[in-house]
Scaffold this active site. Sequence first.
Site, PDB file in Angstrom:
ATOM      1  N   ASP A 188       0.869  -1.181   0.000  1.00 52.79           N
ATOM      2  CA  ASP A 188       0.000   0.000   0.000  1.00 52.79           C
ATOM      3  C   ASP A 188       0.902   1.226   0.000  1.00 52.79           C
ATOM      4  OD1 ASP A 188      -2.104   1.795   0.566  1.00 52.79           O
ATOM      5  OD2 ASP A 188      -3.160   0.242   1.702  1.00 52.79           O
TER       6      ASP A 188
ATOM      7  N   ASP B 177      -2.850   4.680  -2.302  1.00 45.50           N
ATOM      8  CA  ASP B 177      -3.753   5.366  -1.383  1.00 45.50           C
ATOM      9  C   ASP B 177      -4.190   6.710  -1.986  1.00 45.50           C
ATOM     10  OD1 ASP B 177      -4.860   5.362   1.361  1.00 45.50           O
ATOM     11  OD2 ASP B 177      -3.618   7.144   1.629  1.00 45.50           O
TER      12      ASP B 177
ATOM     13  N   GLU C  44      -6.879   3.743  -5.228  1.00 46.91           N
ATOM     14  CA  GLU C  44      -8.048   4.152  -4.450  1.00 46.91           C
ATOM     15  C   GLU C  44      -8.479   5.519  -4.977  1.00 46.91           C
ATOM     16  OE1 GLU C  44      -9.515   4.999   0.130  1.00 46.91           O
ATOM     17  OE2 GLU C  44      -7.561   5.704  -0.506  1.00 46.91           O
TER      18      GLU C  44
ATOM     19  N   HIS D 261     -10.996  -1.548   4.883  1.00 50.56           N
ATOM     20  CA  HIS D 261     -10.648  -1.163   6.246  1.00 50.56           C
ATOM     21  C   HIS D 261     -11.179   0.216   6.641  1.00 50.56           C
ATOM     22  CE1 HIS D 261      -7.862   0.790   3.630  1.00 50.56           C
ATOM     23  NE2 HIS D 261      -7.425   1.538   4.617  1.00 50.56           N
ATOM     24  N   ASP D 262     -11.850   0.902   5.716  1.00 48.49           N
ATOM     25  CA  ASP D 262     -12.370   2.242   6.019  1.00 48.49           C
ATOM     26  C   ASP D 262     -13.877   2.269   6.235  1.00 48.49           C
ATOM     27  OD1 ASP D 262      -9.894   3.495   5.795  1.00 48.49           O
ATOM     28  OD2 ASP D 262     -10.131   3.880   3.656  1.00 48.49           O
TER      29      ASP D 262
HETATM   30  O1  TEU Z   1      -8.662   6.608   2.787  1.00 49.20           O
HETATM   31  C1  TEU Z   1      -9.208   7.763   2.176  1.00 49.20           C
HETATM   32  C2  TEU Z   1     -10.350   8.409   2.844  1.00 49.20           C
HETATM   33  O2  TEU Z   1     -10.718   9.470   2.428  1.00 49.20           O
HETATM   34  C3  TEU Z   1     -11.034   7.727   3.978  1.00 49.20           C
HETATM   35  O3  TEU Z   1     -10.164   7.703   5.043  1.00 49.20           O
HETATM   36  C4  TEU Z   1     -12.317   8.388   4.390  1.00 49.20           C
HETATM   37  O4  TEU Z   1     -12.117   9.688   4.742  1.00 49.20           O
HETATM   38  C5  TEU Z   1     -12.896   7.668   5.556  1.00 49.20           C
HETATM   39  O5  TEU Z   1     -13.069   6.351   5.183  1.00 49.20           O
HETATM   40  C6  TEU Z   1     -14.236   8.203   6.016  1.00 49.20           C
HETATM   41  O6  TEU Z   1     -15.247   7.921   5.140  1.00 49.20           O
HETATM   42  C7  TEU Z   1      -7.318   6.290   2.664  1.00 49.20           C
HETATM   43  C8  TEU Z   1      -7.011   5.049   3.491  1.00 49.20           C
HETATM   44  O7  TEU Z   1      -7.741   3.963   2.979  1.00 49.20           O
HETATM   45  C9  TEU Z   1      -7.310   5.339   4.926  1.00 49.20           C
HETATM   46  O8  TEU Z   1      -7.199   4.221   5.750  1.00 49.20           O
HETATM   47  C10 TEU Z   1      -6.350   6.418   5.368  1.00 49.20           C
HETATM   48  O9  TEU Z   1      -6.664   6.804   6.691  1.00 49.20           O
HETATM   49  C11 TEU Z   1      -6.445   7.648   4.471  1.00 49.20           C
HETATM   50  O10 TEU Z   1      -6.441   7.323   3.086  1.00 49.20           O
HETATM   51  C12 TEU Z   1      -5.251   8.546   4.716  1.00 49.20           C
HETATM   52  O11 TEU Z   1      -4.090   7.939   4.253  1.00 49.20           O
END
Ligand code: TEU
Length: 551
Positions: free
Chosen positions: A103, A208, A270, A336-337
């Site tokens: 990642d 990411d 992403e 994971h989000d």
């Molecule tokens: O996620 C992008 C992101 O915008 C999400 O964190 C979103 O804001 C959140 O899910 C609320 O809906 C990526 C990664 O997948 C995440 O784990 C990281 O925290 C983020 O980027 C920052 O690197």
Amino acid sequence: MSDSKDEFLWWKHGVIYQIYPRSFSDGNANGVGDLEGIRRKLGYLRELGVDGLWLSPIFPSPMKDFSYDVMYYCAIDPLFGNMDTFDRLLREAHALGIRIILDLVMNHSSDRHPWFREALSGRTNAKREWYIWHPGRSRFGRRRPPNNWMAAFGGRAWEWDEKSREYYLHLFLKEQPDLNWRNHEVERAMFDQARFWLEKGVDGFRLDVINYIVKDRELKSNPYRLHPAPPRRHDQQHHRHDRNQPETHDILKRFRSLLDEYPERMLVGEIYPDEGVLEPETSASYQGGGDDELHLAFDFSPMFAQFSARKFRRLLERWYHAAGEHRWPSHVLSNHDQSRAMSRLAGGSVEKARLLAAMLLTQRGTPFLYYGEEIGMTDGLIRRRDIRDPLGQRYWPFHRGRDRSRTPMQWQPGPGLGFTDACHPWLPYSTEDPGTTVAAQKNEAGSLFNWYRQLIELRKREPCLHRGNIVFVDSHRDVLAYIREYRGRQIAIALNFSHRSRPLPEAWHDLPSLIDPPTHSGAGAPGEARQAGSNLGSYEAAFLEIAGVIQ
Ligand code: TEU
């Protein structure tokens, strides 16, 4: 990269499995998952039948955002192991035919990264322009940030640095300063780091928030959304100027050329949309002409969908249309989000989860599974004092954070659930129900785990499913029906999204079933007509053979 008609290309025809390393398997009994833990589970992953693993970040990090705040890009955080453990994992995975992608967080680094520390040391430092700085604007004699951009994890996206008397930009935490991708030195440094991993034999990267990396040159303010979605002020804006800038495509083209120097490597991006907005066209655009930008891009529409045949048909058709013939789609229900699909879409029902798995694993395009999905893990109930995610800490109770979908993998009944020998895992388990463990489900013929295994095996065996066309068929409103076709072979799939019995498309009534036993209802051995004939049972997934041989 060759893609002859019959070649099985892992990232295109295979299935990819996301591991959140903190939560998969703990090899050193400290309550946090690690690389040695993952290595010990390679046999399991092979048994499940996946072709590639995506590991969420494992780089050294102060862990403000659990390694999405990277301190060094070419090392392993001691919490997860060291470079030897990583090399061993990669070697053993490859020996089993399993690829590994890392990642790569290119949008920002940690504020503890040596680059940012240097940048902080003064306006004239050589690394200063590697980040995005602005003296601010003055309004009624008061200093104001340069624009209205908000950080995803709370507050303004601009942090004042008193020492150098400028703001720096951070679209996430203030401990995650955004890199300046308009500076070619940043690109060069980041690509060198990618090369380091490619030389090691890593099979590619998940990128990411790749659509965030370039920002509007003039730093214009974002327009507001007419229907703001509280509580995050970040979601009350259209992110027109802080993401999706055209220059990103040029960077990705150069990155793709680098990847193409190595055989069979892959980039999946992403592409994060405005919260709750479906934008498959934007995702597809980052795949360029099909072979000159990303290999794959995530479309998060299913993350904002409801459990409905009509709605899924609409969003899938839109995604296929956006991708066109030349860009390869991918499909994801959980990560994971977001809340897990088992909770969000299936409401905890195993029957519904089986239906979703059948849908995911019979689409045209690469399926991504999220660890624990195959045993029906639900979101955890995280108490306030157990919250670890910065998003949850900031917004509780309106947003309870992302910990709920990051709880430890449930391997076997008993203390530590086979995840850890420590007394306390880093996050509580989502359940200690013995039935929702790998051990219990392996031994149960009709379990969700065995259903996933069967579907993955079927997908691999049938070229129709891993490389064929897809055509949707009009049917009852609760039934999602489609045909997969490859060189004359045709398979019909009908998914009943209702708990009531629903009619199969008429032309399919007497078709033989492809799987054994066909599903939890409508029995019949392969080659036999389904006994249920013209009806689908509650949440039934039917796989039917229309035409036999490949021409
Ligand atoms: O996620 C992008 C992101 O915008 C999400 O964190 C979103 O804001 C959140 O899910 C609320 O809906 C990526 C990664 O997948 C995440 O784990 C990281 O925290 C983020 O980027 C920052 O690197």
